[in-house]
Design a protein around this motif. Structure first.
Motif, PDB file in Angstrom:
ATOM      1  N   GLU A 129       0.842  -1.201   0.000  1.00  0.00           N
ATOM      2  CA  GLU A 129       0.000   0.000   0.000  1.00  0.00           C
ATOM      3  C   GLU A 129       0.874   1.246   0.000  1.00  0.00           C
ATOM      4  N   ILE A 130       0.551   2.190  -0.874  1.00  0.00           N
ATOM      5  CA  ILE A 130       1.201   3.501  -0.900  1.00  0.00           C
ATOM      6  C   ILE A 130       0.345   4.450  -0.077  1.00  0.00           C
ATOM      7  N   ARG A 131       0.937   5.062   0.927  1.00  0.00           N
ATOM      8  CA  ARG A 131       0.190   5.981   1.776  1.00  0.00           C
ATOM      9  C   ARG A 131       0.824   7.376   1.692  1.00  0.00           C
ATOM     10  N   ILE A 132       0.022   8.351   1.276  1.00  0.00           N
ATOM     11  CA  ILE A 132       0.490   9.729   1.146  1.00  0.00           C
ATOM     12  C   ILE A 132      -0.413  10.630   1.978  1.00  0.00           C
ATOM     13  N   ALA A 133       0.195  11.499   2.778  1.00  0.00           N
ATOM     14  CA  ALA A 133      -0.565  12.428   3.623  1.00  0.00           C
ATOM     15  C   ALA A 133      -0.236  13.865   3.233  1.00  0.00           C
ATOM     16  N   PHE A 134      -1.263  14.709   3.245  1.00  0.00           N
ATOM     17  CA  PHE A 134      -1.130  16.105   2.832  1.00  0.00           C
ATOM     18  C   PHE A 134      -1.683  17.028   3.904  1.00  0.00           C
ATOM     19  N   ASP A 135      -1.009  18.138   4.116  1.00  0.00           N
ATOM     20  CA  ASP A 135      -1.613  19.275   4.807  1.00  0.00           C
ATOM     21  C   ASP A 135      -2.639  19.906   3.864  1.00  0.00           C
ATOM     22  N   GLY A 136      -3.481  20.771   4.394  1.00  0.00           N
ATOM     23  CA  GLY A 136      -4.529  21.373   3.575  1.00  0.00           C
ATOM     24  C   GLY A 136      -4.168  22.729   2.998  1.00  0.00           C
ATOM     25  N   ASP A 137      -4.318  23.790   3.804  1.00  0.00           N
ATOM     26  CA  ASP A 137      -4.121  25.154   3.317  1.00  0.00           C
ATOM     27  C   ASP A 137      -2.670  25.390   2.893  1.00  0.00           C
ATOM     28  N   ALA A 138      -2.516  25.993   1.698  1.00  0.00           N
ATOM     29  CA  ALA A 138      -1.228  26.309   1.068  1.00  0.00           C
ATOM     30  C   ALA A 138      -0.514  25.067   0.536  1.00  0.00           C
ATOM     31  N   VAL A 139      -1.166  23.885   0.636  1.00  0.00           N
ATOM     32  CA  VAL A 139      -0.612  22.653   0.069  1.00  0.00           C
ATOM     33  C   VAL A 139      -1.605  22.077  -0.934  1.00  0.00           C
ATOM     34  N   LEU A 140      -2.719  21.517  -0.443  1.00  0.00           N
ATOM     35  CA  LEU A 140      -3.781  21.069  -1.354  1.00  0.00           C
ATOM     36  C   LEU A 140      -4.654  22.230  -1.797  1.00  0.00           C
ATOM     37  N   PHE A 141      -4.907  23.151  -0.858  1.00  0.00           N
ATOM     38  CA  PHE A 141      -5.763  24.302  -1.132  1.00  0.00           C
ATOM     39  C   PHE A 141      -4.901  25.564  -1.240  1.00  0.00           C
ATOM     40  N   SER A 142      -5.490  26.628  -1.764  1.00  0.00           N
ATOM     41  CA  SER A 142      -4.789  27.914  -1.789  1.00  0.00           C
ATOM     42  C   SER A 142      -4.602  28.405  -0.348  1.00  0.00           C
ATOM     43  N   LEU A 174      -0.075  21.446  -4.564  1.00  0.00           N
ATOM     44  CA  LEU A 174      -0.007  19.987  -4.701  1.00  0.00           C
ATOM     45  C   LEU A 174      -1.341  19.356  -5.080  1.00  0.00           C
ATOM     46  N   GLN A 175      -2.350  20.181  -5.399  1.00  0.00           N
ATOM     47  CA  GLN A 175      -3.625  19.621  -5.842  1.00  0.00           C
ATOM     48  C   GLN A 175      -3.476  18.725  -7.071  1.00  0.00           C
ATOM     49  N   PRO A 176      -2.647  19.106  -8.067  1.00  0.00           N
ATOM     50  CA  PRO A 176      -2.486  18.207  -9.220  1.00  0.00           C
ATOM     51  C   PRO A 176      -1.917  16.841  -8.850  1.00  0.00           C
ATOM     52  N   LEU A 177      -1.065  16.789  -7.833  1.00  0.00           N
ATOM     53  CA  LEU A 177      -0.526  15.507  -7.394  1.00  0.00           C
ATOM     54  C   LEU A 177      -1.625  14.646  -6.790  1.00  0.00           C
ATOM     55  N   LEU A 178      -2.454  15.238  -5.920  1.00  0.00           N
ATOM     56  CA  LEU A 178      -3.557  14.475  -5.330  1.00  0.00           C
ATOM     57  C   LEU A 178      -4.509  13.986  -6.414  1.00  0.00           C
ATOM     58  N   ALA A 179      -4.781  14.837  -7.416  1.00  0.00           N
ATOM     59  CA  ALA A 179      -5.659  14.433  -8.515  1.00  0.00           C
ATOM     60  C   ALA A 179      -5.061  13.255  -9.280  1.00  0.00           C
ATOM     61  N   ALA A 180      -3.748  13.298  -9.530  1.00  0.00           N
ATOM     62  CA  ALA A 180      -3.077  12.198 -10.226  1.00  0.00           C
ATOM     63  C   ALA A 180      -3.125  10.921  -9.390  1.00  0.00           C
ATOM     64  N   THR A 215     -14.697  21.261  -0.762  1.00  0.00           N
ATOM     65  CA  THR A 215     -13.776  21.587  -1.858  1.00  0.00           C
ATOM     66  C   THR A 215     -13.324  20.308  -2.559  1.00  0.00           C
ATOM     67  N   LEU A 216     -12.956  19.286  -1.800  1.00  0.00           N
ATOM     68  CA  LEU A 216     -12.566  18.004  -2.395  1.00  0.00           C
ATOM     69  C   LEU A 216     -13.717  17.397  -3.191  1.00  0.00           C
ATOM     70  N   MET A 217     -14.927  17.534  -2.666  1.00  0.00           N
ATOM     71  CA  MET A 217     -16.096  17.038  -3.388  1.00  0.00           C
ATOM     72  C   MET A 217     -16.277  17.768  -4.718  1.00  0.00           C
ATOM     73  N   ALA A 218     -16.067  19.082  -4.707  1.00  0.00           N
ATOM     74  CA  ALA A 218     -16.198  19.876  -5.935  1.00  0.00           C
ATOM     75  C   ALA A 218     -15.148  19.488  -6.964  1.00  0.00           C
ATOM     76  N   TRP A 219     -13.982  19.061  -6.484  1.00  0.00           N
ATOM     77  CA  TRP A 219     -12.912  18.603  -7.393  1.00  0.00           C
ATOM     78  C   TRP A 219     -13.123  17.167  -7.852  1.00  0.00           C
ATOM     79  N   ASN A 220     -14.128  16.506  -7.288  1.00  0.00           N
ATOM     80  CA  ASN A 220     -14.383  15.089  -7.581  1.00  0.00           C
ATOM     81  C   ASN A 220     -13.178  14.234  -7.195  1.00  0.00           C
ATOM     82  N   ILE A 221     -12.587  14.590  -6.056  1.00  0.00           N
ATOM     83  CA  ILE A 221     -11.448  13.854  -5.516  1.00  0.00           C
ATOM     84  C   ILE A 221     -11.843  13.248  -4.171  1.00  0.00           C
TER      85      ILE A 221
END
Length: 280
Positions: A129-142, A174-180, A215-221
């Motif tokens: 399993e590949i596990r990736i964790a992200f912070d939110g503001d200024a990383v996934l979100f603006s 990093l939103q494009p990375l999460l989308a990928a 926001t994640l729902m709106a991105w369909n992620i």
């Protein structure tokens, strides 16, 4: 030697060690897992971008071969900034220990993070399993909401996020990375050998949590886990999630996380602008 600016000695040492495989670095286990997603197909491409010279590149490729990494492309610039080649490569992520290269890549609109080479690693804990964790503001979100917090305080931040809970946040670096990863995750669902699991690990708490999820729902992620910590130390929570890699925009969170797992600093947003201003 390279970091000290002794390029000639560095290149001489690399030539002496052309037949000696380099030891795995902090991102090695993550790269090995990502390449395992291919499994007869070609979903993931890994490219080496390096300030080393082309002859030193021979050692990089032979090291990959010795360690069983199927990496076929590389760019070696002998001191020149390598991030310029991210565009023709259509890169989803640039990892480097060089903060200037990472900042330049982020400024040019590419997902990028400065790796802490001395980070711990969790990648051996969950072999399939590949596990990736992200912070939110200024990383996934603006950093829109972070700007409110920095300028007007917590109460204004909470009010702003509650009032705008149905308005999606703009993309962070990093939103494009999460989308990928989300696209790969759907492909990996049919691959019993390797799966992907993602997590949002943020200082937000209720009611500011709602805008992040919407926001994640709106991105369909879709993400698998979300941790709204309200300012608690992220380290213990990451220890439980056991990510292969964690991304955050704040150095203090990176310092806490790197004792747990491989960590990347995303130098974006108002917090990093303030840090740069103080440093100058």
């Amino acid at each position: 030697m390279f970091e000290a600016g002794n390029l000639q000695a560095y290149e001489a040492l690399q030539r002496e060690r052309l037949n000696l495989p380099a030891r795995p670095g902090v991102a090695f286990a993550l790269i090995r897992k990502l390449l395992a997603l291919n499994n007869g197909a070609h979903h993931v491409e890994v490219v080496i971008l390096s300030r080393s010279d082309p002859i030193s590149g021979l050692r990089a490729f032979s090291s990959c071969r010795e360690h069983g990494l199927d990496i076929q492309r590389g760019v070696f610039t002998r001191g020149r900034e390598p991030w310029h080649y991210l565009k023709p490569l259509n890169a989803s992520l640039f990892l480097s220990a060089n903060p200037a290269d990472v900042k330049s890549a982020l400024d040019a609109g590419f997902p990028a993070a400065r790796v802490f080479p001395e980070s711990a690693t969790m990648a051996e804990r969950n072999a399939h399993e590949i596990r990736i964790a992200f912070d939110g503001d200024a990383v996934l979100f603006s950093d829109e909401a972070e700007q409110i917090f920095q300028s007007k305080g917590l109460s204004a931040f909470v009010s702003h996020e509650r009032d705008n809970r149905e308005l999606p946040l703009a993309h962070g670096p990093l939103q494009p990375l999460l989308a990928a990863l989300n696209r790969l995750q759907k492909l990996a669902d049919a691959n019993a050998q390797m799966r992907i699991r993602t997590a949002l690990v943020t200082a937000r708490s209720a009611p500011a949590h709602e805008r992040a999820i919407r926001t994640l729902m709106a991105w369909n992620i879709e993400i698998d886990e979300a941790m709204f910590l309200g300012g608690l130390d992220k380290g213990p929570f990451l220890r439980e999630f056991e990510p292969d890699f964690f991304f955050d925009d704040q150095i203090r969170h990176c310092e806490s996380a790197r004792s747990v797992t491989a960590t990347g600093h995303v130098a974006s947003g108002v917090t990093n602008l303030a840090t740069e201003a103080n440093a100058s």
